[in-house]
Design an enzyme around this catalytic site. Structure first.
Site, short mmCIF file in Angstrom:
data_model
loop_
_atom_site.label_atom_id
_atom_site.label_comp_id
_atom_site.label_asym_id
_atom_site.label_seq_id
_atom_site.Cartn_x
_atom_site.Cartn_y
_atom_site.Cartn_z
N GLY A 100 0.83 -1.23 0.14
CA GLY A 100 -0.09 0.02 -0.06
C GLY A 100 0.83 1.27 0.05
N LYS A 122 4.55 12.37 -2.33
CA LYS A 122 5.62 11.29 -1.73
C LYS A 122 6.13 11.94 -0.54
CE LYS A 122 8.30 7.41 -3.87
NZ LYS A 122 8.76 7.06 -5.20
N ASP A 134 8.39 5.51 8.32
CA ASP A 134 7.98 6.70 8.60
C ASP A 134 7.02 7.30 7.73
OD1 ASP A 134 9.69 7.50 6.91
OD2 ASP A 134 11.34 8.30 8.20
N ARG A 199 -1.69 0.11 -9.70
CA ARG A 199 -0.59 -0.91 -9.69
C ARG A 199 -1.32 -2.51 -9.87
NH1 ARG A 199 3.48 1.84 -6.67
NH2 ARG A 199 2.67 4.03 -6.42
N ASP A 269 4.08 -4.52 -7.15
CA ASP A 269 3.32 -3.23 -6.47
C ASP A 269 4.29 -1.87 -7.08
OD1 ASP A 269 5.61 -4.32 -4.96
OD2 ASP A 269 5.87 -2.55 -4.03
N ASP A 279 7.61 4.79 -9.31
CA ASP A 279 8.52 4.57 -8.17
C ASP A 279 9.83 4.49 -8.53
OD1 ASP A 279 6.17 4.69 -6.88
OD2 ASP A 279 6.29 2.61 -5.70
#
Ligand code: AMP
Ligand code: MG
Length: 520
Positions: A100, A122, A134, A199, A269, A279
């Protein structure tokens, strides 16, 4: 600031019933509502004018405090309902369960000029999908995503697009080499756009949880909004859906191979359902032509995501997606046929791509061997991929003797170009020149054609690293320079000639240049 927000993902799909923002397993939902984290002192480093325009904003608006606040997560506009998506994935070949949006937050979808753009931040804080991490990002990895997605876009490669790069004013603790030496780095947020960020893993999670209701809803939603050419319904539509995803993904990876881009973490993913490069983590660019190279230190042992393996990995990932779609189709045969066709289409597309790199417009059955021998030669000694192909275009048909001179600059150690190595290159060049004589176009025309597919400027690993080191000191000149240069990767741009050069020796084994970790 006026944005024409028209959410569909969060309006048409199932939301998580729990609102609590703590790491947890989210069941039977496509997303969870979250609020981005406020930051100490947000400041804008760079915006992409093209993407500001795409959202229907003016250049002036992009400089206002409102823009900075919204695109760092410090302000949520009245009609925005931010959320994080739920997805799973196969990481390095194994099912990893729920992943996720752990460090991505969707602000919503904007429609402008009949185009839909989903907006993601992001590094804007933790979500229910952050697991033990985090939800933040550092300047280093944010610059890498920002510059590379821009470079890919201008290379003509499908990709998500960066809108803005900002500092948060917070410090973020990272152990770059995972060796017990954590240090504080500057926190940053990249805002990025894509028609959708769905995705492969968004579908896999529902299949894994046997949640067919949400699986079907998500597939129907994706077809309705993003695969509008599909006119059939029911199972036929789902098969056609998979076929189109396969075609998009193949197209994407062929482009990667053409320019020498190595993604580094091709987990399911990180596979966009639209075939967009997504990504940007420990990616890298081939300098020395080595099909076995991967920039990702985490993958050093198995080199699963090495340059030469990328097309096969796409097929493997598609196989996993087919498994996820199977419950809606209940017939393996059409899915298997598409996956088998991928293998033959790959050969055809690769041949077509390599022909274009070599300036061969006519079909000749010996080209397969010519290309194979070239790939073998490129691995004899350290040879720079970008320099090689770009300089190959300078060869002229009638000049056998000077052919080797034209490509010499691509060899990292010119002194290695002797004996059997030299012989093999001369043999290949003789064949290539003979082959060129079958073409009717002139040397000049061929050079123009080749220069459209063989970039002069790519984001070499050390270039991004230099920009990062400068930016860390608050100097963004190099970042700006690279951003401008990478807008025209196929043009000569004489003022940037210094970037058309082999990787300097100091960058050979330097962290951030040849070795990248997933730490971001
Ligand atoms: P990646 O392969 O780097 O795209 O990320 C794999 C998974 O880890 C995704 O679910 C990410 O959201 C999550 N992730 C990576 N870095 C962080 C972070 N700093 N905080 C929270 N989640 C993260
Ligand atoms: Mg990811």
């Amino acid at each position: 600031m006026k944005l024409n927000i028209q959410d569909t993902f969060s309006k048409e799909l199932q939301c998580d019933a729990i609102l609590e923002n703590t790491p947890r397993q989210v069941k039977n939902a496509c997303f969870s509502y979250v609020t981005p984290k406020s930051t100490a002192n947000p400041s804008l480093i760079h915006t992409s004018k093209e993407m500001v325009d795409a959202l229907g904003l003016s250049t002036e608006e992009a400089l206002l405090n409102d823009f900075i606040s919204v695109f760092t997560g410090n302000k949520v506009l009245p009609n925005m309902e931010p959320y994080a998506m739920c997805y799973g994935g196969h990481q390095f070949g194994n099912w990893a369960g729920q992943l996720g949006d752990g460090r991505a937050i969707n602000l919503g979808e904007v429609v402008h000029n009949s185009k839909r753009w989903a907006i993601q931040l992001k590094g804007a804080g933790a979500t229910p999908y952050s697991r033990t991490a985090d939800g933040l990002a550092v300047l280093r990895s944010s610059i890498r995503e920002y510059l590379c997605s821009e470079a890919m876009h201008h290379l003509g490669i499908p990709t998500t697009s960066a809108l803005s790069l900002s500092l948060t004013g917070d410090e973020v603790l990272r152990d770059v080499l995972y060796n017990g030496n954590p240090a504080y780095e500057k926190g940053a947020v990249v805002s990025r756009l894509a028609p959708t960020f769905i995705r492969f893993g968004n579908f896999e999670i529902f299949a894994a949880n046997n949640d067919l209701k949400n699986l079907k809803q998500l597939v129907d939603y994706t077809i309705k909004h993003f695969f509008t050419e599909i006119k059939t319904t029911g199972k036929d539509a789902y098969v056609e859906f998979f076929k189109q995803i396969t075609a998009f993904s193949l197209d994407m990876v062929i482009h990667w191979q053409r320019v020498g881009f190595v993604h580094g973490v091709m987990n399911t993913d990180n596979m966009s359902i639209l075939g967009l490069t997504i990504d940007y983590g420990p990616y890298g660019w081939l300098e020395d032509y080595d099909p076995g190279w991967t920039p990702n230190t985490t993958d050093r042992q198995n080199k699963r995501y090495r340059y030469g393996n990328q097309p096969k990995v796409v097929q493997w990932n598609l196989f996993k997606l087919a498994n996820a779609l199977f419950p809606l189709i209940e017939d393996a045969a059409p899915l298997e046929a598409i996956l088998e066709a991928y293998a033959s289409d790959l050969e055809l597309k690769k041949l077509e791509m390599m022909r274009s790199k070599l300036g061969l417009l006519k079909l000749d059955q010996d080209d397969v061997i010519l290309i194979q021998e070239l790939e073998e030669n490129l691995q004899l000694v350290e040879t720079d991929m970008t320099l090689f192909y770009r300089n190959l275009a300078n060869i002229t048909k009638g000049n056998q003797n000077e052919a080797i001179e034209e490509i010499k600059a691509a060899f990292y150690k010119e002194e290695e170009l002797k004996n059997s190595v030299l012989e093999k290159w001369n043999t290949w060049l003789t064949k290539y020149l003979k082959r060129l004589k079958k073409e009717t176009i002139s040397d000049t025309e061929r050079k123009c054609e080749m220069n459209l597919v063989n970039p002069k400027y790519v984001l070499r690993n050390y270039m991004a690293q230099l920009a990062i080191e400068e930016a860390d000191k608050g100097n963004y000149e190099l970042l700006n320079e690279l951003f401008t240069m990478l807008k025209k990767p196929y043009d000569e741009q004489p003022k940037y000639q210094k970037w058309f050069a082999k990787r300097p020796d100091w960058a050979r084994d330097k962290v951030g240049c040849s070795m990248l970790s997933c730490s971001s």
